[in-house]
Scaffold this motif. Sequence first.
Motif, PDB file in Angstrom:
ATOM      1  N   CYS A   1       0.839  -1.190   0.000  1.00  0.00           N
ATOM      2  CA  CYS A   1       0.000   0.000   0.000  1.00  0.00           C
ATOM      3  C   CYS A   1       0.879   1.247   0.000  1.00  0.00           C
ATOM      4  O   CYS A   1       1.681   1.435   0.894  1.00  0.00           O
ATOM      5  CB  CYS A   1      -0.896  -0.033   1.228  1.00  0.00           C
TER       6      CYS A   1
ATOM      7  N   CYS B   1      -3.481   0.674  -2.969  1.00  0.00           N
ATOM      8  CA  CYS B   1      -3.211  -0.589  -2.283  1.00  0.00           C
ATOM      9  C   CYS B   1      -3.398  -1.703  -3.293  1.00  0.00           C
ATOM     10  O   CYS B   1      -4.477  -1.855  -3.869  1.00  0.00           O
ATOM     11  CB  CYS B   1      -4.157  -0.801  -1.113  1.00  0.00           C
TER      12      CYS B   1
ATOM     13  N   THR C   1      -9.565   3.746  -3.619  1.00  0.00           N
ATOM     14  CA  THR C   1      -8.886   4.617  -2.664  1.00  0.00           C
ATOM     15  C   THR C   1      -9.602   4.699  -1.322  1.00  0.00           C
ATOM     16  O   THR C   1      -8.960   4.674  -0.271  1.00  0.00           O
ATOM     17  CB  THR C   1      -8.729   6.029  -3.256  1.00  0.00           C
TER      18      THR C   1
ATOM     19  N   ASN D   1      -8.522   1.995   1.238  1.00  0.00           N
ATOM     20  CA  ASN D   1      -7.130   1.873   1.699  1.00  0.00           C
ATOM     21  C   ASN D   1      -7.048   1.765   3.217  1.00  0.00           C
ATOM     22  O   ASN D   1      -6.175   1.096   3.760  1.00  0.00           O
ATOM     23  CB  ASN D   1      -6.298   3.066   1.237  1.00  0.00           C
TER      24      ASN D   1
ATOM     25  N   THR E   1      -4.433  -0.106   6.014  1.00  0.00           N
ATOM     26  CA  THR E   1      -3.654   0.651   6.996  1.00  0.00           C
ATOM     27  C   THR E   1      -4.119   0.383   8.425  1.00  0.00           C
ATOM     28  O   THR E   1      -3.335   0.477   9.356  1.00  0.00           O
ATOM     29  CB  THR E   1      -3.683   2.170   6.699  1.00  0.00           C
TER      30      THR E   1
END
Length: 82
Positions: free
Chosen positions: A2, A7, A24, A27, A31
């Motif tokens: 990522c 990613c 997007t 993502n 994370t």
Amino acid sequence: MCSSLVCSLVISDGAHYMQAMLATQLNRLVTNNEIQLRCLVRLDEFICNLVHDRQIAIVLNVSVVAPPLPQIVGAPVSMDKA
């Protein structure tokens, strides 16, 4: 993997695998460690695009079904070779 913008994933159904990218807005799932290596997910919405002569799945909506599995399910082969 990522970066700040994209990613990328490898997705598999146990028989085949292919490259994928998360939209997007998803993502945060990577994370925040909601999506991890070998976790089981359900693709709720996706599209496939041809990029540089390869099929890439763009994941628009996904649900995490189970935490990471101890090993890869099945013996998947690349969709490019199927």
